[in-house]
Design a protein around this motif. Structure first.
Motif, PDB file in Angstrom:
ATOM      1  N   TYR A 195     -24.096  -2.578  25.163  1.00  0.00           N
ATOM      2  CA  TYR A 195     -24.488  -1.624  24.114  1.00  0.00           C
ATOM      3  C   TYR A 195     -23.413  -1.588  23.029  1.00  0.00           C
ATOM      4  N   LYS A 196     -23.795  -2.093  21.854  1.00  0.00           N
ATOM      5  CA  LYS A 196     -22.829  -2.268  20.775  1.00  0.00           C
ATOM      6  C   LYS A 196     -23.183  -1.463  19.524  1.00  0.00           C
ATOM      7  N   ASN A 197     -24.467  -1.184  19.293  1.00  0.00           N
ATOM      8  CA  ASN A 197     -24.897  -0.549  18.047  1.00  0.00           C
ATOM      9  C   ASN A 197     -24.904   0.979  18.159  1.00  0.00           C
ATOM     10  N   TRP A 198     -23.705   1.533  18.324  1.00  0.00           N
ATOM     11  CA  TRP A 198     -23.559   2.988  18.334  1.00  0.00           C
ATOM     12  C   TRP A 198     -22.306   3.342  17.535  1.00  0.00           C
ATOM     13  N   ASN A 199     -22.369   4.483  16.900  1.00  0.00           N
ATOM     14  CA  ASN A 199     -21.257   4.907  16.044  1.00  0.00           C
ATOM     15  C   ASN A 199     -20.438   6.034  16.650  1.00  0.00           C
ATOM     16  N   THR A 200     -21.093   6.843  17.505  1.00  0.00           N
ATOM     17  CA  THR A 200     -20.380   7.948  18.149  1.00  0.00           C
ATOM     18  C   THR A 200     -20.690   7.937  19.639  1.00  0.00           C
ATOM     19  N   LEU A 201     -19.824   8.565  20.398  1.00  0.00           N
ATOM     20  CA  LEU A 201     -20.070   8.668  21.840  1.00  0.00           C
ATOM     21  C   LEU A 201     -21.331   9.465  22.129  1.00  0.00           C
ATOM     22  N   ASN A 202     -21.666  10.384  21.257  1.00  0.00           N
ATOM     23  CA  ASN A 202     -22.901  11.155  21.436  1.00  0.00           C
ATOM     24  C   ASN A 202     -24.125  10.240  21.433  1.00  0.00           C
ATOM     25  N   GLU A 203     -24.117   9.246  20.543  1.00  0.00           N
ATOM     26  CA  GLU A 203     -25.229   8.289  20.489  1.00  0.00           C
ATOM     27  C   GLU A 203     -25.310   7.487  21.788  1.00  0.00           C
ATOM     28  N   LEU A 204     -24.166   7.009  22.242  1.00  0.00           N
ATOM     29  CA  LEU A 204     -24.141   6.242  23.483  1.00  0.00           C
ATOM     30  C   LEU A 204     -24.534   7.121  24.665  1.00  0.00           C
ATOM     31  N   ALA A 205     -24.042   8.355  24.681  1.00  0.00           N
ATOM     32  CA  ALA A 205     -24.353   9.276  25.778  1.00  0.00           C
ATOM     33  C   ALA A 205     -25.852   9.568  25.855  1.00  0.00           C
ATOM     34  N   ASP A 224     -18.046  -1.467  25.298  1.00  0.00           N
ATOM     35  CA  ASP A 224     -16.612  -1.742  25.214  1.00  0.00           C
ATOM     36  C   ASP A 224     -15.904  -0.427  24.901  1.00  0.00           C
ATOM     37  N   LEU A 225     -15.253   0.141  25.907  1.00  0.00           N
ATOM     38  CA  LEU A 225     -14.708   1.498  25.791  1.00  0.00           C
ATOM     39  C   LEU A 225     -13.201   1.522  26.036  1.00  0.00           C
ATOM     40  N   LYS A 226     -12.520   2.419  25.353  1.00  0.00           N
ATOM     41  CA  LYS A 226     -11.124   2.712  25.638  1.00  0.00           C
ATOM     42  C   LYS A 226     -11.065   3.764  26.746  1.00  0.00           C
ATOM     43  N   THR A 227      -9.907   3.916  27.353  1.00  0.00           N
ATOM     44  CA  THR A 227      -9.785   4.826  28.489  1.00  0.00           C
ATOM     45  C   THR A 227     -10.246   6.233  28.161  1.00  0.00           C
ATOM     46  N   ASP A 228      -9.840   6.769  27.015  1.00  0.00           N
ATOM     47  CA  ASP A 228     -10.249   8.133  26.677  1.00  0.00           C
ATOM     48  C   ASP A 228     -11.757   8.228  26.446  1.00  0.00           C
ATOM     49  N   GLU A 229     -12.369   7.137  25.980  1.00  0.00           N
ATOM     50  CA  GLU A 229     -13.821   7.123  25.782  1.00  0.00           C
ATOM     51  C   GLU A 229     -14.555   7.090  27.124  1.00  0.00           C
ATOM     52  N   TRP A 230     -14.008   6.331  28.082  1.00  0.00           N
ATOM     53  CA  TRP A 230     -14.580   6.350  29.432  1.00  0.00           C
ATOM     54  C   TRP A 230     -14.605   7.790  29.966  1.00  0.00           C
ATOM     55  N   ILE A 231     -13.479   8.473  29.828  1.00  0.00           N
ATOM     56  CA  ILE A 231     -13.354   9.829  30.375  1.00  0.00           C
ATOM     57  C   ILE A 231     -14.326  10.789  29.687  1.00  0.00           C
ATOM     58  N   GLN A 232     -14.376  10.725  28.360  1.00  0.00           N
ATOM     59  CA  GLN A 232     -15.277  11.610  27.615  1.00  0.00           C
ATOM     60  C   GLN A 232     -16.741  11.320  27.949  1.00  0.00           C
ATOM     61  N   LEU A 233     -17.092  10.040  28.018  1.00  0.00           N
ATOM     62  CA  LEU A 233     -18.484   9.673  28.287  1.00  0.00           C
ATOM     63  C   LEU A 233     -18.914  10.155  29.671  1.00  0.00           C
ATOM     64  N   GLN A 234     -18.035  10.001  30.654  1.00  0.00           N
ATOM     65  CA  GLN A 234     -18.388  10.473  31.999  1.00  0.00           C
ATOM     66  C   GLN A 234     -18.652  11.981  31.998  1.00  0.00           C
ATOM     67  N   GLN A 235     -17.905  12.717  31.224  1.00  0.00           N
ATOM     68  CA  GLN A 235     -18.112  14.166  31.136  1.00  0.00           C
ATOM     69  C   GLN A 235     -19.433  14.527  30.457  1.00  0.00           C
ATOM     70  N   MET A 236     -19.947  13.637  29.630  1.00  0.00           N
ATOM     71  CA  MET A 236     -21.131  13.921  28.824  1.00  0.00           C
ATOM     72  C   MET A 236     -22.451  13.570  29.514  1.00  0.00           C
ATOM     73  N   ILE A 237     -22.394  12.803  30.620  1.00  0.00           N
ATOM     74  CA  ILE A 237     -23.647  12.257  31.173  1.00  0.00           C
ATOM     75  C   ILE A 237     -23.975  12.794  32.562  1.00  0.00           C
ATOM     76  N   GLY A 238     -23.287  13.864  32.947  1.00  0.00           N
ATOM     77  CA  GLY A 238     -23.656  14.550  34.181  1.00  0.00           C
ATOM     78  C   GLY A 238     -23.513  13.709  35.427  1.00  0.00           C
ATOM     79  N   GLU A 239     -24.584  13.684  36.244  1.00  0.00           N
ATOM     80  CA  GLU A 239     -24.495  13.055  37.561  1.00  0.00           C
ATOM     81  C   GLU A 239     -24.591  11.537  37.525  1.00  0.00           C
ATOM     82  N   LEU A 240     -24.874  10.936  36.374  1.00  0.00           N
ATOM     83  CA  LEU A 240     -24.851   9.475  36.262  1.00  0.00           C
ATOM     84  C   LEU A 240     -23.397   9.014  36.337  1.00  0.00           C
ATOM     85  N   SER A 241     -23.101   8.151  37.299  1.00  0.00           N
ATOM     86  CA  SER A 241     -21.716   7.709  37.501  1.00  0.00           C
ATOM     87  C   SER A 241     -21.400   6.467  36.683  1.00  0.00           C
TER      88      SER A 241
END
Length: 376
Positions: A195-205, A224-241
């Protein structure tokens, strides 16, 4: 410690070819060429396997021969010292070659000491782990047929499929699998950072949440995520690991990147780790932070399947993807005399510990089966 002074006196390479396509978000493997190695010291030996190339049916293994030949004539202790000196960040050696050699040396030294390889790696779990059935196809009807195969093979409790970075297609594949397997199966996807065509983590989430709502349990390398993006994304998507994979490679670099919160499951991926020792350390660190370990695959077909199954069992992994494939492994299995790991009737893989990794193969039959045999 006398075994450390025994000399390596023979190294044999076997090229095992597979002509079954595998489809990924970034391209297609039409064929691939694996190398098996038998490394011997007197009456003792160890087996190894690595995927050496893809889409190279006329592979010239001269670079592999040159590398393994540098170990021939060394004592086991010297060979270990040489290998360990190469498994460092500043060394730009081929990590596949390092992993290839370490598996063989672990198997050899374990047999010499009458100790299982996972004991040498200080991995203490012994319970069976679920096998993970994997589907690599973007054709919906083929995916449906493969999902039905997972039921036939008693592997429908855990299934992984490739996503392609195309939201509509990926959702269709997911729904098809859920239709076949029902709601109780653990379903995982791997996007290979597709998944490459996103501008914000909200879009990806929002894409990830859609997959979650359609029954996906876990997703590997969605982008392709940086460490802080991994952490934020996990917080945004609930029970999906989330399952970090690419950030963990090679293992000595992955050790530095493991961060609580960047995912609930970490993939330790064969033929990218570069080191079984560091992989074991990574697994222990992942467990310490309260996350889960999975053992991935690189479409392995032979001795490395059992070796990584043993790593999965030793680490107490949530599942193991590196399992023998009915079609790809057929010729290898015809050469197999015995294996310490086996697939139980419930689709879990269990272990009867034996020295080293413990695979026994008919070498003469292997020489006839493989496209190329070289004594290094």
């Amino acid at each position: 410690m006398d075994y450390l002074n025994e000399k390596i006196d023979k190294i044999e390479l076997f090229r095992y070819d597979i002509d079954i396509p595998r489809y990924f978000s970034w391209g297609t493997w039409y064929n691939r060429q694996h190398l098996f190695m038998k490394i011997s010291s007197g009456n003792y030996y160890g087996w190894s396997e690595i995927p050496a190339s893809v889409n190279t049916p006329d592979l010239d293994p001269s670079e592999w021969v040159k590398y393994v030949r540098s170990y021939n004539g060394l004592t086991v202790g010297q060979a270990q010292k040489l290998l360990f000196s190469q498994q460092v960040p500043e060394n730009k050696a081929n990590t596949k070659q390092l992993e290839f050699m370490e598996m063989g040396l672990l198997d050899l030294s374990g047999r010499m000491q009458s100790k299982p390889a996972i004991e040498l790696l200080n991995l203490n779990h012994r319970n069976p782990v679920p096998g993970l059935f994997c589907i690599l196809d973007k054709d919906v009807e083929k995916v449906r047929k493969e999902a039905l195969k997972s039921i036939e093979q008693n592997l429908s409790h855990h299934l992984k499929f490739k996503m392609y970075g195309e939201r509509e297609l990926d959702t269709q594949l997911l729904r098809t699998i859920r239709e076949v397997l029902g709601e109780n199966a653990v379903v995982i996807s791997d996007v290979n950072k597709g998944y490459k065509n996103w501008n914000t983590l909200n879009e990806l989430a929002s894409i990830m949440v859609d997959f979650r709502d359609n029954g996906l349990n876990a997703i590997e390398d969605p982008a392709d995520l940086k460490t802080d993006e991994w952490i934020q994304l996990q917080q945004m998507i609930g029970e999906l690991s989330l399952i970090p994979d690419a950030p963990m490679r090679p293992a000595w670099e992955g050790l530095k990147k493991i961060d609580p919160g960047m995912g609930r499951i970490f993939n330790l991926h064969p033929s990218t780790m570069g080191s079984f020792r560091y992989t074991a350390q990574m697994a222990n660190k992942i467990k310490e932070i309260g996350a889960e370990v999975m053992i991935g695959d690189d479409s392995l077909v032979g001795p490395a399947c059992s070796a990584w199954q043993q790593i999965a069992i030793g680490t107490g992994a949530s599942w193991v993807e590196a399992i023998e494939k009915k079609e790809d492994s057929k010729n290898y299995l015809n050469c197999l005399i015995s294996s310490p790991t086996k697939k139980d009737t419930n689709g879990y893989y269990s272990l009867e510990p034996t020295p080293g990794f413990g695979i026994e193969l008919d070498t003469k039959r292997m020489m006839k089966t493989c496209k190329l045999y070289i004594e290094a």
